[in-house]
Design an enzyme around this catalytic site. Structure first.
Site, PDB file in Angstrom:
ATOM      1  N   GLY A 248       2.322   1.424 -14.620  1.00  0.00           N
ATOM      2  CA  GLY A 248       2.108   2.810 -15.015  1.00  0.00           C
ATOM      3  C   GLY A 248       0.966   3.073 -15.967  1.00  0.00           C
ATOM      4  O   GLY A 248       0.727   4.229 -16.330  1.00  0.00           O
ATOM      5  N   GLU A 290       3.874  -4.697 -14.239  1.00  0.00           N
ATOM      6  CA  GLU A 290       3.602  -4.407 -12.827  1.00  0.00           C
ATOM      7  C   GLU A 290       2.501  -3.384 -12.635  1.00  0.00           C
ATOM      8  O   GLU A 290       2.742  -2.312 -12.062  1.00  0.00           O
ATOM      9  CB  GLU A 290       4.862  -3.846 -12.167  1.00  0.00           C
ATOM     10  CG  GLU A 290       5.982  -4.818 -12.041  1.00  0.00           C
ATOM     11  CD  GLU A 290       7.267  -4.149 -11.581  1.00  0.00           C
ATOM     12  OE1 GLU A 290       8.123  -4.864 -11.071  1.00  0.00           O
ATOM     13  OE2 GLU A 290       7.410  -2.923 -11.726  1.00  0.00           O
ATOM     14  N   PRO A 291       1.304  -3.640 -13.090  1.00  0.00           N
ATOM     15  CA  PRO A 291       0.244  -2.650 -12.909  1.00  0.00           C
ATOM     16  C   PRO A 291      -0.217  -2.575 -11.453  1.00  0.00           C
ATOM     17  O   PRO A 291      -0.349  -3.604 -10.790  1.00  0.00           O
ATOM     18  CB  PRO A 291      -0.888  -3.190 -13.794  1.00  0.00           C
ATOM     19  CG  PRO A 291      -0.660  -4.667 -13.833  1.00  0.00           C
ATOM     20  CD  PRO A 291       0.830  -4.870 -13.740  1.00  0.00           C
ATOM     21  N   ARG A 293      -2.217   0.820 -10.233  1.00  0.00           N
ATOM     22  CA  ARG A 293      -3.384   1.692 -10.387  1.00  0.00           C
ATOM     23  C   ARG A 293      -4.464   1.074 -11.280  1.00  0.00           C
ATOM     24  O   ARG A 293      -5.646   1.130 -10.957  1.00  0.00           O
ATOM     25  CB  ARG A 293      -2.904   3.009 -11.014  1.00  0.00           C
ATOM     26  CG  ARG A 293      -3.887   4.164 -10.926  1.00  0.00           C
ATOM     27  CD  ARG A 293      -3.408   5.328 -11.796  1.00  0.00           C
ATOM     28  NE  ARG A 293      -2.048   5.756 -11.529  1.00  0.00           N
ATOM     29  CZ  ARG A 293      -1.707   6.703 -10.656  1.00  0.00           C
ATOM     30  NH1 ARG A 293      -2.633   7.342  -9.974  1.00  0.00           N
ATOM     31  NH2 ARG A 293      -0.437   7.036 -10.475  1.00  0.00           N
ATOM     32  N   TYR A 334      -0.406  16.212  -5.821  1.00  0.00           N
ATOM     33  CA  TYR A 334      -0.256  16.289  -7.281  1.00  0.00           C
ATOM     34  C   TYR A 334      -1.336  17.108  -7.974  1.00  0.00           C
ATOM     35  O   TYR A 334      -1.419  17.087  -9.204  1.00  0.00           O
ATOM     36  CB  TYR A 334      -0.311  14.887  -7.918  1.00  0.00           C
ATOM     37  CG  TYR A 334       0.296  13.754  -7.153  1.00  0.00           C
ATOM     38  CD1 TYR A 334       1.667  13.688  -6.937  1.00  0.00           C
ATOM     39  CD2 TYR A 334      -0.494  12.703  -6.679  1.00  0.00           C
ATOM     40  CE1 TYR A 334       2.230  12.621  -6.254  1.00  0.00           C
ATOM     41  CE2 TYR A 334       0.061  11.626  -6.000  1.00  0.00           C
ATOM     42  CZ  TYR A 334       1.415  11.587  -5.790  1.00  0.00           C
ATOM     43  OH  TYR A 334       1.974  10.526  -5.117  1.00  0.00           O
ATOM     44  N   CYS A 361      -6.378  20.891   9.711  1.00  0.00           N
ATOM     45  CA  CYS A 361      -5.981  22.274   9.951  1.00  0.00           C
ATOM     46  C   CYS A 361      -4.887  22.645   8.982  1.00  0.00           C
ATOM     47  O   CYS A 361      -3.712  22.764   9.361  1.00  0.00           O
ATOM     48  CB  CYS A 361      -5.473  22.408  11.380  1.00  0.00           C
ATOM     49  SG  CYS A 361      -6.789  22.817  12.479  1.00  0.00           S
ATOM     50  N   GLU A 362      -5.253  22.807   7.737  1.00  0.00           N
ATOM     51  CA  GLU A 362      -4.266  23.023   6.688  1.00  0.00           C
ATOM     52  C   GLU A 362      -5.031  23.496   5.452  1.00  0.00           C
ATOM     53  O   GLU A 362      -5.895  22.763   4.954  1.00  0.00           O
ATOM     54  CB  GLU A 362      -3.571  21.675   6.444  1.00  0.00           C
ATOM     55  CG  GLU A 362      -2.613  21.652   5.345  1.00  0.00           C
ATOM     56  CD  GLU A 362      -1.222  21.171   5.776  1.00  0.00           C
ATOM     57  OE1 GLU A 362      -0.983  20.953   6.978  1.00  0.00           O
ATOM     58  OE2 GLU A 362      -0.386  21.055   4.892  1.00  0.00           O
TER      59      GLU A 362
HETATM   60  N1  LLP Z   1       6.404  -0.729 -10.639  1.00  0.00           N
HETATM   61  C1  LLP Z   1       7.199   0.168 -10.041  1.00  0.00           C
HETATM   62  C2  LLP Z   1       8.621  -0.104  -9.938  1.00  0.00           C
HETATM   63  C3  LLP Z   1       6.660   1.338  -9.506  1.00  0.00           C
HETATM   64  O1  LLP Z   1       7.457   2.214  -8.923  1.00  0.00           O
HETATM   65  C4  LLP Z   1       5.259   1.564  -9.593  1.00  0.00           C
HETATM   66  C5  LLP Z   1       4.674   2.757  -9.035  1.00  0.00           C
HETATM   67  C6  LLP Z   1       4.474   0.591 -10.218  1.00  0.00           C
HETATM   68  C7  LLP Z   1       5.080  -0.533 -10.734  1.00  0.00           C
HETATM   69  C8  LLP Z   1       2.992   0.725 -10.350  1.00  0.00           C
HETATM   70  O2  LLP Z   1       2.614   1.837 -11.094  1.00  0.00           O
HETATM   71  P1  LLP Z   1       1.061   2.038 -11.459  1.00  0.00           P
HETATM   72  O3  LLP Z   1       0.673   0.920 -12.389  1.00  0.00           O
HETATM   73  O4  LLP Z   1       0.292   1.953 -10.195  1.00  0.00           O
HETATM   74  O5  LLP Z   1       1.013   3.368 -12.074  1.00  0.00           O
HETATM   75  N2  LLP Z   1       1.492   7.793  -5.447  1.00  0.00           N
HETATM   76  C9  LLP Z   1       1.428   8.115  -6.859  1.00  0.00           C
HETATM   77  C10 LLP Z   1       1.887   7.000  -7.724  1.00  0.00           C
HETATM   78  C11 LLP Z   1       3.283   6.532  -7.395  1.00  0.00           C
HETATM   79  C12 LLP Z   1       3.686   5.387  -8.240  1.00  0.00           C
HETATM   80  C13 LLP Z   1       4.878   4.723  -7.653  1.00  0.00           C
HETATM   81  N3  LLP Z   1       5.348   3.602  -8.374  1.00  0.00           N
HETATM   82  C14 LLP Z   1      -0.009   8.541  -7.208  1.00  0.00           C
HETATM   83  O6  LLP Z   1      -0.835   8.569  -6.317  1.00  0.00           O
HETATM   84  O7  LLP Z   1      -0.294   8.853  -8.357  1.00  0.00           O
END
Ligand code: LLP
Length: 432
Positions: A248, A290-291, A293, A334, A361-362
């Protein structure tokens, strides 16, 4: 430039990872995802180094492969000694095919189908992150049948509000993920797991949300989780080997977003965890992060061709491109903000305010509104920055638009990572 892997060449073209974006667009066509593999590796190393320096032995980085999933990324993760978080048998299969060891996978998800649970146990997945009683029963049963002891973590909800977008916040009690601590259900669940014959509980997991710019929620989560661990130890004698605080960490999409010093965050989180554990008289668990993004986000860009410009006096100017919500649904979902520019003339002033429209088409198929770019004409290469995460992995074939190719850049050299979908690919599953 927004990220240090971007620059402008002597010929006045946008460069990423030492490669000329205009040349890549000519060579591979548009729309085109470009991923800077060196940057991905650098991001992995930042996390690994910080964890190794500031946290106990056994701490690990789990790349959240939902952010960007294709075979090549798993080779990179294997080479960088990074474990992976997977959420489906599809991600599992892709990783296995890329030669990624099953032992280093953590299988997540709030709704794992039985068939995927069996598949993952048979494949030798290292850990399941258990999210429901039904899943636990199924794992225990199938592991027993296979004469295996399946290692698991339990996902709990620490009830922390992260003030991120509602659709990507996951730490609160009223959430489809995890078992709440507050209600006593998580404690009960731990006891149930400990009583299972074919399952070994190695740790606890929580994930507070995504695109977070504040260290506070992680420190709060560490506090709630260590309280829970200390309490559980008193009641059951069980001590986790791992504490997984999820992913996150935010990335910069625009100049307004702060640049995060991930290593600094991890150092301070490590200090906090040590203090909390000392206060509670428990050993410091190995930390799992768990990165997703923040590993791939700033490594990616998307290049489109401008197909037309429509100026409506007194209203918005629309710049239409040859892609859109099919390759990047994040504005539609979002209202995600992005930085954009024209890769073939990045030095010109960015004084053209417009709405960037996709081809579907949206009406909602936009890549952004109130976007400043250089004055565009048909054929210009509109480039969206920071698209490495949750773009290709969330792409669709709406309107039967083929998904773009993805080209990787490594040490200034380019190679095809994912080929462009063909019309044949589009009908490959249809019966004629
Ligand atoms: N661990 C778990 C359990 C998760 O559900 C997620 C993301 C991550 C790690 C990784 O999070 P990150 O480091 O990537 O923020 N589609 C959305 C983001 C959904 C995130 C889902 N879970 C977007 O485009 O912003």
């Amino acid at each position: 430039m927004l990220h240090s892997n971007l620059s402008i060449s002597n010929t006045g073209h946008l460069m990423i990872g030492g490669a000329d974006v205009v040349e890549l667009a000519v060579k591979y066509g548009t729309p085109l995802y470009i991923i800077d593999e060196d940057r991905v590796r650098e991001n992995c190393r930042t996390y690994l180094k910080a964890l190794r320096t500031h946290l106990p032995h056994g701490s690990k980085v789990l790349y959240a492969s939902k952010a960007l999933c294709y075979a090549g990324i798993f080779k990179v993760m294997k080479e960088e000694s990074v474990c992976i978080d997977i959420v489906s048998a599809g991600e599992l299969y892709t990783a296995l095919r890329a030669g990624f060891p099953a032992e280093n996978m953590f299988f997540h998800g709030n709704s794992k189908p039985d068939i995927e649970i069996e598949y993952a146990i048979n494949a030798g997945v290292g850990h399941f992150v258990v999210d429901s009683a039904e899943e636990l029963e199924k794992i225990d049963m199938h592991a027993g049948r296979m004469r295996k002891i399946q290692k698991v973590l339990l996902r709990v909800t620490p009830n922390i509000d992260t003030h991120t977008h509602k659709k990507i916040a996951t730490g609160t009690i009223d959430c489809k993920f995890g078992t709440p601590i507050e209600t006593g259900q998580a404690e009960q669940f731990v006891k149930t797991i400990l009583a299972k014959k074919n399952v070994r509980l190695d740790g606890l997991h929580c994930h507070v949300g995504s695109q977070i710019f504040d260290e506070m929620p992680y420190c709060q989560a560490a506090e709630v989780m260590t309280d829970f661990i200390a309490d559980l130890y008193k009641k059951t004698g069980w001590m986790p080997e791992y504490l997984n605080l999820g992913g996150g960490f935010g990335v910069r999409y625009t100049e307004e977003d702060p640049a995060i010093d991930y290593a600094g965050w991890i150092e301070r989180l490590g200090e906090k965890l040590k203090t909390l554990c000392a206060e509670r008289g428990i050993p410091v668990p190995a930390l799992l992060l768990e990165p997703g993004r923040s590993i791939v986000g700033d490594a990616g860009i998307t290049v489109y061709s401008v197909t037309g410009v429509k100026e409506i006096p007194g209203h918005a100017s629309y710049v239409a491109v040859d892609g859109g919500m099919t390759d990047n649904p994040r504005y539609a979902l979002y209202e995600a903000k992005y930085t954009m520019l024209l890769a073939n003339k990045p030095k010109k002033p960015k004084n053209y305010l417009c709405t960037v429209a996709g081809r579907c088409c949206e009406s909602g198929d936009l890549l952004g509104e109130n976007i400043s770019i250089q004055k565009p004409v048909k054929g210009d290469l509109l480039t969206v920055l920071t698209t490495g995460a949750y773009n290709y992995s969330m792409a669709s074939n709406y309107n039967r638009v083929p998904r773009p190719a993805m080209v990787a850049v490594k040490e200034g050299k380019d190679f095809l990572a994912v080929r462009r979908e063909s019309f044949e690919d589009l009908i490959a599953l249809d019966t004629l």
